[in-house]
Design an enzyme around this catalytic site. Structure first.
Site, PDB file in Angstrom:
ATOM      1  N   SER A 102       0.854  -1.183   0.000  1.00  0.00           N
ATOM      2  CA  SER A 102       0.000   0.000   0.000  1.00  0.00           C
ATOM      3  C   SER A 102       0.889   1.231   0.000  1.00  0.00           C
ATOM      4  CB  SER A 102      -0.895   0.007   1.247  1.00  0.00           C
ATOM      5  OG  SER A 102      -0.092   0.115   2.424  1.00  0.00           O
ATOM      6  N   LYS A 103       0.261   2.401  -0.022  1.00  0.00           N
ATOM      7  CA  LYS A 103       1.052   3.640  -0.062  1.00  0.00           C
ATOM      8  C   LYS A 103       1.965   3.779   1.152  1.00  0.00           C
ATOM      9  CE  LYS A 103      -1.784   6.513  -3.086  1.00  0.00           C
ATOM     10  NZ  LYS A 103      -2.543   7.770  -3.234  1.00  0.00           N
ATOM     11  N   ARG A 104       1.523   3.260   2.295  1.00  0.00           N
ATOM     12  CA  ARG A 104       2.369   3.393   3.488  1.00  0.00           C
ATOM     13  C   ARG A 104       3.631   2.526   3.361  1.00  0.00           C
ATOM     14  NH1 ARG A 104       1.580  -0.830   7.249  1.00  0.00           N
ATOM     15  NH2 ARG A 104      -0.091  -2.257   6.654  1.00  0.00           N
ATOM     16  N   HIS A 105       3.564   1.491   2.531  1.00  0.00           N
ATOM     17  CA  HIS A 105       4.727   0.637   2.303  1.00  0.00           C
ATOM     18  C   HIS A 105       5.648   1.194   1.219  1.00  0.00           C
ATOM     19  CE1 HIS A 105       1.894  -2.733   3.727  1.00  0.00           C
ATOM     20  NE2 HIS A 105       2.827  -2.637   4.641  1.00  0.00           N
ATOM     21  N   GLY A 106       5.091   1.900   0.257  1.00  0.00           N
ATOM     22  CA  GLY A 106       5.897   2.354  -0.873  1.00  0.00           C
ATOM     23  C   GLY A 106       5.227   2.180  -2.217  1.00  0.00           C
TER      24      GLY A 106
END
Length: 470
Positions: free
Chosen positions: A244-248
């Protein structure tokens, strides 16, 4: 598809958003295999979703591929423009009794699904018009064209990553090929485009594995050759959850703006799902020479920013100083277009680069540490530098200033002058070296300060010291 021993691969993104990291890896794998095998790498923009496809997204995809250095062969193919060809194939299947007209109304299909749900059965089209006389249809009633799929046996996908994957034909319904408004479905368009483009290998995410079974049924119905399939597991975050966006899961261009080098991104993405022994640092030239489909992994890869940072730092250090300066200037022109780096500043940055690049993991960090070289005059002091420049520290610098006027401007001579003053004062080197660093760079950390004095030159160094001792 003409008989062709040359591999043809394609990357086929939908322009409904940016080029994300998973798509970039898919493009890389296809590009590498094409280059490894002396084949072609084609680009197809699957823009049939007219409501969500945008010119801006198309441009973002093109920009991302160009930045990564994944240059495609020939002109991009736009799927929507080929709708007439897709309809032509659907009509051919109709004539050959490999497809049929379905006149079921939306209301009838809703009732069908509700009855299946109530009976605890899978919800799929029940083939009610498959063998029915089209003459039974109401006059001028709208219809869709459906595939007359095999109802017995299995559709087998022989996959270079997943192995042999079997799908019971009884579980696959007669999918729609052409909608009632005459527009082709995604499944039909993909198969026709792959055939017309001469695609021999389809390497994509394993979220398309179920699609492969359905697409193979169309391929078999048309008597076309099967491509080689390779369905690669998706990328997960460090915690094992879907990326997800929090991961990259960001736009490829976001990584450019975060200061990553394209060659480092290629290397990092390559290792997310492909291996060559224990090698971690793999140049693009090596990757092209080594890449094959047999070493694609079956398990989801995990995205790790720390590994990406370390790899990027390696590529930064490996670059020639002048080349890295050019990269930095180009990077700043994208991220800080208002900032001008003149020729004198470039010369200073290049001279300081051996010390600067040892400390930077990204171009952002490199720009921050080189900022004191961008222009003449006293730098802006950050909070830590202000703290270092206490009244006592400024007094020491004022005593050092006249000593620097009289010496040859070499790092070892400047260092000996400072050490002599420190010894005379009974102080420690850091008590003057740190204020000197703060005065010259505006920060508490920098490459070796005596080297930086040489890079700045006598006049600029004296000016900067003088600005804090007045």
């Amino acid at each position: 598809m003409a008989e062709n021993s040359t591999p043809v691969l394609r990357f086929a993104p939908s322009p409904t958003g940016y080029l994300h990291i998973g798509g970039a890896r898919t493009a890389l794998f296809n590009w590498l295999y094409a280059r490894h095998a002396g084949g072609r790498f084609l680009l197809r923009i699957e823009d049939t979703d007219r409501e969500r496809s945008t010119p801006e997204a198309v441009q973002a995809i093109l920009n991302g591929l160009v930045w990564l250095g994944l240059h495609w062969d020939g002109e991009p193919l736009f799927q929507f423009a080929r709708a007439e060809r897709h309809r032509e194939v659907a009509e051919a299947m109709l004539r050959n009794d490999r497809a049929y007209r379905c006149y079921a109304t939306p209301e009838e299909l809703t009732q069908m699904r509700e009855a299946q749900r109530a009976a605890g059965k899978p919800q799929r089209y029940d083939g009610r018009w498959r063998d029915r006389n089209p003459g039974d249809a109401p006059t001028d009633a709208p219809f869709v064209i459906r595939l007359k799929a095999p109802q017995e046996g299995e559709t087998i996908v022989n996959d270079v990553v997943q192995g042999e994957v079997r799908f019971a034909n009884a579980q696959l319904d007669d999918m729609i090929l052409l909608r009632s408004d005459g527009t082709p479905t995604y499944m039909l368009a993909v198969v026709v485009d792959d055939y017309d483009m001469g695609v021999t290998h389809v390497i994509r995410g394993d979220d398309h594995l179920n699609n492969a079974a359905r697409q193979l049924q169309i391929i078999e119905a048309m008597g076309w050759p099967r491509p080689v399939y390779g369905h690669v597991p998706l990328i997960h975050g460090p915690d094992g959850a879907k990326l997800s966006k929090r991961h990259g899961a960001l736009a490829v261009e976001a990584y450019r703006d975060m200061g990553y080098l394209p060659e480092a991104m290629r290397n990092y993405l390559l290792r997310l799902g492909w291996s060559h022994g224990n090698d971690e640092v793999i140049s693009t030239e090596q990757a092209i020479a080594w890449f094959d489909l047999t070493n694609l992994g079956k398990s989801p890869a995990r995205f790790d920013f720390k590994k990406l940072d370390n790899l990027n730092a390696h590529y930064i250090r490996a670059l020639d100083d002048a080349a890295l300066t050019a990269r930095l200037v180009t990077f700043l022109s994208h991220t800080q277009p208002e900032r001008e780096i003149d020729r004198a500043a470039r010369t200073r940055i290049t001279a300081a680069m051996p010390g600067l690049k040892e400390r930077a993991k990204t171009l952002v960090e490199l720009a921050q540490s080189a900022e004191f070289l961008f222009r003449d005059g006293a730098p802006v002091l950050d909070a830590q530098a202000e703290k270092i420049l206490s009244p006592d520290a400024r007094q020491l610098l004022s005593e050092l200033l006249p000593l620097l006027h009289r010496n040859e401007w070499k790092a070892e001579i400047l260092e000996s002058e400072v050490r002599a003053l420190v010894e005379q004062k009974g102080a420690k080197l850091g008590q003057i070296a740190q204020p000197l660093r703060a005065a010259l760079t505006g920060k508490s950390a920098s490459p070796p300060i005596f080297d930086m004095m040489v890079v700045l030159g006598r006049e600029e160094t004296l000016l900067r010291i003088g600005s804090v001792v007045r």
